[in-house]
Design an enzyme around this catalytic site. Structure first.
Site, short mmCIF file in Angstrom:
data_model
loop_
_atom_site.label_atom_id
_atom_site.label_comp_id
_atom_site.label_asym_id
_atom_site.label_seq_id
_atom_site.Cartn_x
_atom_site.Cartn_y
_atom_site.Cartn_z
N GLU A 58 0.81 -1.22 0.00
CA GLU A 58 0.00 0.00 0.00
C GLU A 58 0.84 1.27 0.00
OE1 GLU A 58 -4.08 0.25 1.47
OE2 GLU A 58 -3.12 1.08 3.26
N LYS A 60 0.35 5.02 1.28
CA LYS A 60 -0.46 6.01 2.01
C LYS A 60 0.46 6.95 2.78
CE LYS A 60 -1.66 3.14 6.04
NZ LYS A 60 -2.77 2.54 6.77
N LYS A 120 -8.12 2.32 -2.99
CA LYS A 120 -8.64 2.17 -1.64
C LYS A 120 -9.23 3.51 -1.21
CE LYS A 120 -7.39 -0.11 2.63
NZ LYS A 120 -6.30 -0.19 3.57
N GLU A 169 -14.60 -5.84 1.80
CA GLU A 169 -13.97 -5.90 3.11
C GLU A 169 -14.97 -6.04 4.26
OE1 GLU A 169 -11.00 -2.72 4.09
OE2 GLU A 169 -12.44 -2.23 5.66
N ASN A 191 -10.53 -7.12 7.49
CA ASN A 191 -9.78 -5.99 8.03
C ASN A 191 -9.70 -6.13 9.56
OD1 ASN A 191 -8.50 -3.59 8.56
ND2 ASN A 191 -9.94 -2.31 7.44
N GLU A 221 -6.02 -7.62 5.97
CA GLU A 221 -5.55 -6.23 6.01
C GLU A 221 -5.35 -5.76 7.46
OE1 GLU A 221 -8.58 -3.84 4.01
OE2 GLU A 221 -9.43 -5.70 3.29
N SER A 222 -4.37 -4.90 7.65
CA SER A 222 -4.11 -4.19 8.91
C SER A 222 -3.40 -5.03 9.98
CB SER A 222 -5.38 -3.61 9.53
OG SER A 222 -6.01 -2.72 8.66
#
Length: 263
Positions: A58, A60, A120, A169, A191, A221-222
């Site tokens: 990703e 960001k 995203k 998600e 997530n 994710e995360s």
């Protein structure tokens, strides 16, 4: 401001942004311009490989829970590192106010990297799906918590028409049940972050993964920070991991990618 108001605030801002975008470029214009675009890159195909775990890396700049994550944010440099490292796909955060993103990032990254691009963002209207295709996305993220079953059905259909893949998600069992009603949902994201509080809990994956049918492709994710985390998910049977924060805060992104993925 209580943390659980962040999501409401993000969505309120997003609605304003969509209104402004429509004034600059109408949905009718978007639909017309999309017709002349090159085909999308196959996202699901890129991240779904037998006996291996793929990486969606990703990009960001910042987040509501952590503020600025990467001080010396250089989009081109990050895209080139991801290209050189051979990531399977790239997730680009396009939300402007809270994540410091931009829709223009997508094509810029696409010009430097051959991997398919996931947009995203907080997608709440069909307009944003046309917009995603127009600005160069190959896939989009749909957040089950933000959408009704009717919207999920409509948005998946629209993505199929436009040649976009969809990562849907979930964070709770209730959200998972909501999306499992759709046979067309082949790609499910778990997530570990609760978008209302921004707290991360790896147990979310442990709880939800066994409830997902084996024919679905799962992305986690995360909160993925180490090779041990990735190994655990690989053994579990997860197809891909989406990692942003750990790479964005690393001084040497390439080294961090190799370390976490065991490449």
């Amino acid at each position: 401001m209580p943390k659980n108001d962040i999501l409401k605030e993000i969505i309120a801002k997003k609605k304003e942004k969509i209104l402004l975008a429509k004034q600059q470029l109408s949905e009718v214009d978007l639909k017309t311009r999309i017709q002349s675009l090159a085909p999308t890159r196959p996202f699901i195909e890129a991240i779904h490989k037998p006996r291996t775990i793929s990486l969606i890396a990703e990009i960001k700049r910042q987040s509501p829970s952590r503020g600025i994550i990467r001080e010396n944010f250089n989009l081109q440099e990050i895209a080139l590192i991801y290209q050189e490292t051979g990531v399977q796909a790239i997730s680009v955060l396009t939300e402007e106010d809270y994540f410091g993103g931009s829709l223009f990032f997508i094509n810029e990254v696409k010009g430097l990297a051959s991997a398919p691009i996931l947009r995203k963002d907080f997608i709440i209207e069909p307009y944003q799906i046309y917009e995603s295709r127009f600005y160069g996305a190959d896939a989009i993220l749909l957040i089950a918590a933000l959408l009704t079953q009717g919207e999920i059905s409509e948005f998946i259909g629209l993505c199929a028409e436009l040649g976009l893949d969809c990562l849907v998600e979930v964070h709770t069992e209730k959200e998972l049940k909501k999306i499992l009603k759709f046979k067309e949902v082949s790609l499910i994201g778990i997530n570990n972050r609760d978008l209302r509080t921004f707290e991360v809990d790896f147990k979310t994956t442990e709880k939800l993964f066994p409830l997902i049918p084996k024919d679905k492709i799962v992305v986690v994710e995360s909160g993925i920070k180490s090779y041990q985390d990735v190994l655990f998910l690989k053994i579990l049977g997860v197809s891909a991991v989406l990692i942003g924060g750990a790479f964005m805060e690393a001084q040497d992104i390439k080294k961090k990618v190799e370390e976490i993925m065991g490449w």
